[in-house]
Design a protein around this motif. Structure first.
Motif, PDB file in Angstrom:
ATOM      1  N   ARG A  89      50.902  27.210 -25.617  1.00 39.21           N
ATOM      2  CA  ARG A  89      49.982  27.984 -26.452  1.00 39.21           C
ATOM      3  C   ARG A  89      49.685  29.285 -25.742  1.00 39.21           C
ATOM      4  NH1 ARG A  89      44.277  28.488 -26.718  1.00 39.21           N
ATOM      5  NH2 ARG A  89      43.418  28.764 -28.840  1.00 39.21           N
ATOM      6  N   ILE A  90      49.544  30.355 -26.528  1.00 42.49           N
ATOM      7  CA  ILE A  90      49.221  31.654 -25.958  1.00 42.49           C
ATOM      8  C   ILE A  90      48.187  32.322 -26.843  1.00 42.49           C
ATOM      9  CG2 ILE A  90      51.181  32.770 -27.135  1.00 42.49           C
ATOM     10  CD1 ILE A  90      51.402  34.630 -24.672  1.00 42.49           C
ATOM     11  N   THR A  91      47.167  32.911 -26.225  1.00 40.13           N
ATOM     12  CA  THR A  91      46.156  33.632 -26.987  1.00 40.13           C
ATOM     13  C   THR A  91      46.616  35.069 -27.225  1.00 40.13           C
ATOM     14  OG1 THR A  91      44.965  34.462 -25.065  1.00 40.13           O
ATOM     15  CG2 THR A  91      44.394  32.246 -25.853  1.00 40.13           C
ATOM     16  N   SER A  92      45.929  35.754 -28.115  1.00 37.12           N
ATOM     17  CA  SER A  92      46.288  37.143 -28.397  1.00 37.12           C
ATOM     18  C   SER A  92      46.116  38.020 -27.169  1.00 37.12           C
ATOM     19  CB  SER A  92      45.448  37.685 -29.556  1.00 37.12           C
ATOM     20  OG  SER A  92      44.066  37.594 -29.236  1.00 37.12           O
ATOM     21  N   GLY A  93      45.277  37.550 -26.225  1.00 36.84           N
ATOM     22  CA  GLY A  93      45.082  38.292 -24.993  1.00 36.84           C
ATOM     23  C   GLY A  93      46.104  37.973 -23.920  1.00 36.84           C
ATOM     24  N   GLY A  94      46.963  36.988 -24.182  1.00 33.66           N
ATOM     25  CA  GLY A  94      48.041  36.670 -23.247  1.00 33.66           C
ATOM     26  C   GLY A  94      47.807  35.470 -22.360  1.00 33.66           C
ATOM     27  N   SER A  95      46.694  34.765 -22.513  1.00 34.61           N
ATOM     28  CA  SER A  95      46.462  33.559 -21.708  1.00 34.61           C
ATOM     29  C   SER A  95      47.341  32.426 -22.214  1.00 34.61           C
ATOM     30  CB  SER A  95      44.990  33.150 -21.790  1.00 34.61           C
ATOM     31  OG  SER A  95      44.165  34.148 -21.233  1.00 34.61           O
ATOM     32  N   THR A  96      47.972  31.709 -21.288  1.00 27.97           N
ATOM     33  CA  THR A  96      48.924  30.668 -21.676  1.00 27.97           C
ATOM     34  C   THR A  96      48.512  29.288 -21.183  1.00 27.97           C
ATOM     35  OG1 THR A  96      50.254  31.121 -19.713  1.00 27.97           O
ATOM     36  CG2 THR A  96      50.873  32.271 -21.738  1.00 27.97           C
ATOM     37  N   THR A  97      48.960  28.286 -21.939  1.00 30.20           N
ATOM     38  CA  THR A  97      48.786  26.882 -21.583  1.00 30.20           C
ATOM     39  C   THR A  97      50.114  26.186 -21.831  1.00 30.20           C
ATOM     40  OG1 THR A  97      46.464  26.913 -22.284  1.00 30.20           O
ATOM     41  CG2 THR A  97      47.511  24.766 -22.039  1.00 30.20           C
ATOM     42  N   TYR A  98      50.539  25.365 -20.875  1.00 27.35           N
ATOM     43  CA  TYR A  98      51.795  24.629 -21.014  1.00 27.35           C
ATOM     44  C   TYR A  98      51.571  23.141 -20.778  1.00 27.35           C
ATOM     45  CZ  TYR A  98      54.293  29.096 -20.665  1.00 27.35           C
ATOM     46  OH  TYR A  98      54.767  30.367 -20.881  1.00 27.35           O
ATOM     47  N   ALA A 115      57.669  33.742 -37.113  1.00 25.32           N
ATOM     48  CA  ALA A 115      57.044  34.951 -37.628  1.00 25.32           C
ATOM     49  C   ALA A 115      56.069  34.614 -38.745  1.00 25.32           C
ATOM     50  CB  ALA A 115      58.115  35.908 -38.145  1.00 25.32           C
ATOM     51  N   ALA A 116      54.890  35.192 -38.679  1.00 21.47           N
ATOM     52  CA  ALA A 116      53.884  35.013 -39.725  1.00 21.47           C
ATOM     53  C   ALA A 116      53.967  36.169 -40.710  1.00 21.47           C
ATOM     54  CB  ALA A 116      52.487  34.948 -39.122  1.00 21.47           C
ATOM     55  N   SER A 117      53.882  35.829 -41.994  1.00 25.62           N
ATOM     56  CA  SER A 117      53.894  36.861 -43.028  1.00 25.62           C
ATOM     57  C   SER A 117      52.770  36.598 -44.022  1.00 25.62           C
ATOM     58  CB  SER A 117      55.241  36.894 -43.750  1.00 25.62           C
ATOM     59  OG  SER A 117      55.460  35.668 -44.411  1.00 25.62           O
ATOM     60  N   GLY A 118      52.471  37.612 -44.828  1.00 24.35           N
ATOM     61  CA  GLY A 118      51.383  37.483 -45.776  1.00 24.35           C
ATOM     62  C   GLY A 118      50.188  38.299 -45.318  1.00 24.35           C
ATOM     63  N   THR A 119      49.062  38.035 -45.919  1.00 21.79           N
ATOM     64  CA  THR A 119      47.843  38.757 -45.573  1.00 21.79           C
ATOM     65  C   THR A 119      47.214  38.143 -44.332  1.00 21.79           C
ATOM     66  OG1 THR A 119      47.448  39.246 -47.909  1.00 21.79           O
ATOM     67  CG2 THR A 119      45.596  39.519 -46.388  1.00 21.79           C
ATOM     68  N   ILE A 120      47.148  38.932 -43.254  1.00 23.12           N
ATOM     69  CA  ILE A 120      46.599  38.456 -41.995  1.00 23.12           C
ATOM     70  C   ILE A 120      45.594  39.477 -41.490  1.00 23.12           C
ATOM     71  CG2 ILE A 120      47.101  37.844 -39.599  1.00 23.12           C
ATOM     72  CD1 ILE A 120      49.909  37.005 -40.582  1.00 23.12           C
ATOM     73  N   PHE A 121      44.369  39.009 -41.252  1.00 23.88           N
ATOM     74  CA  PHE A 121      43.335  39.891 -40.719  1.00 23.88           C
ATOM     75  C   PHE A 121      43.392  39.948 -39.202  1.00 23.88           C
ATOM     76  CE2 PHE A 121      39.579  42.241 -40.315  1.00 23.88           C
ATOM     77  CZ  PHE A 121      38.673  41.596 -39.505  1.00 23.88           C
ATOM     78  N   SER A 122      43.479  38.774 -38.576  1.00 26.40           N
ATOM     79  CA  SER A 122      43.585  38.728 -37.114  1.00 26.40           C
ATOM     80  C   SER A 122      44.153  37.385 -36.672  1.00 26.40           C
ATOM     81  CB  SER A 122      42.220  38.964 -36.455  1.00 26.40           C
ATOM     82  OG  SER A 122      41.315  37.964 -36.842  1.00 26.40           O
ATOM     83  N   ILE A 123      44.860  37.423 -35.559  1.00 20.25           N
ATOM     84  CA  ILE A 123      45.444  36.216 -34.974  1.00 20.25           C
ATOM     85  C   ILE A 123      44.787  35.961 -33.628  1.00 20.25           C
ATOM     86  CG2 ILE A 123      47.535  35.134 -34.097  1.00 20.25           C
ATOM     87  CD1 ILE A 123      49.133  36.721 -36.131  1.00 20.25           C
ATOM     88  N   TYR A 124      44.320  34.752 -33.410  1.00 21.89           N
ATOM     89  CA  TYR A 124      43.632  34.416 -32.169  1.00 21.89           C
ATOM     90  C   TYR A 124      44.556  33.756 -31.158  1.00 21.89           C
ATOM     91  CZ  TYR A 124      39.370  35.744 -34.503  1.00 21.89           C
ATOM     92  OH  TYR A 124      38.397  36.471 -35.135  1.00 21.89           O
ATOM     93  N   ALA A 125      45.441  32.927 -31.639  1.00 21.58           N
ATOM     94  CA  ALA A 125      46.351  32.242 -30.724  1.00 21.58           C
ATOM     95  C   ALA A 125      47.569  31.757 -31.496  1.00 21.58           C
ATOM     96  CB  ALA A 125      45.658  31.062 -30.045  1.00 21.58           C
TER      97      ALA A 125
END
Length: 121
Positions: A50-59, A23-33
């Protein structure tokens, strides 16, 4: 200040399952991946998933079909469900998030403290 807090590591028998959370905490403007990396003793850190904010995944090829990465954008949290664990999955697992803390700063890479996963009978 952005902080990533991981949980869910531990000792499990071969064939077992674990679920990691970050979980990320603190001041966050946007998360890309978001992603998970691991580092075994004597080896380089490697990408697990890895997963992007849009849901694309890499394994990584070694975990395809066994691990599943997912995100909860509302909670700024990334999960890694690990099934059919093998001894070679033993490593310290690190969470990574690619994010902008505010609109005046570019994308930065933020890391968690790491959580130990040990697969052994």
């Amino acid at each position: 200040q952005v902080q990533l807090v991981e949980s869910g590591g531990g000792l499990v028998q071969p064939g077992g399952s674990l679920r990691l959370s970050c979980a990320a905490s603190g001041t966050i403007f946007s998360i890309y991946a978001m992603g998970w990396y691991r580092q075994a003793p004597g080896k380089q850190r490697e990408l697990v998933a890895r997963i992007t904010s849009g849901g694309s995944t890499t394994y990584a090829g070694s975990v395809k079909g066994r691990f599943t990465i997912s995100i909860d954008n509302a909670k700024n949290t990334v999960y890694l469900q690990m099934n059919s664990l093998k001894p070679e999955d033993t490593a310290v697992y690190y969470c990574n998030q690619e994010l902008r803390p505010n609109r005046t700063v570019g994308v930065g890479y933020y890391w968690g403290q790491g959580t130990q996963v040990t697969v052994s009978s």
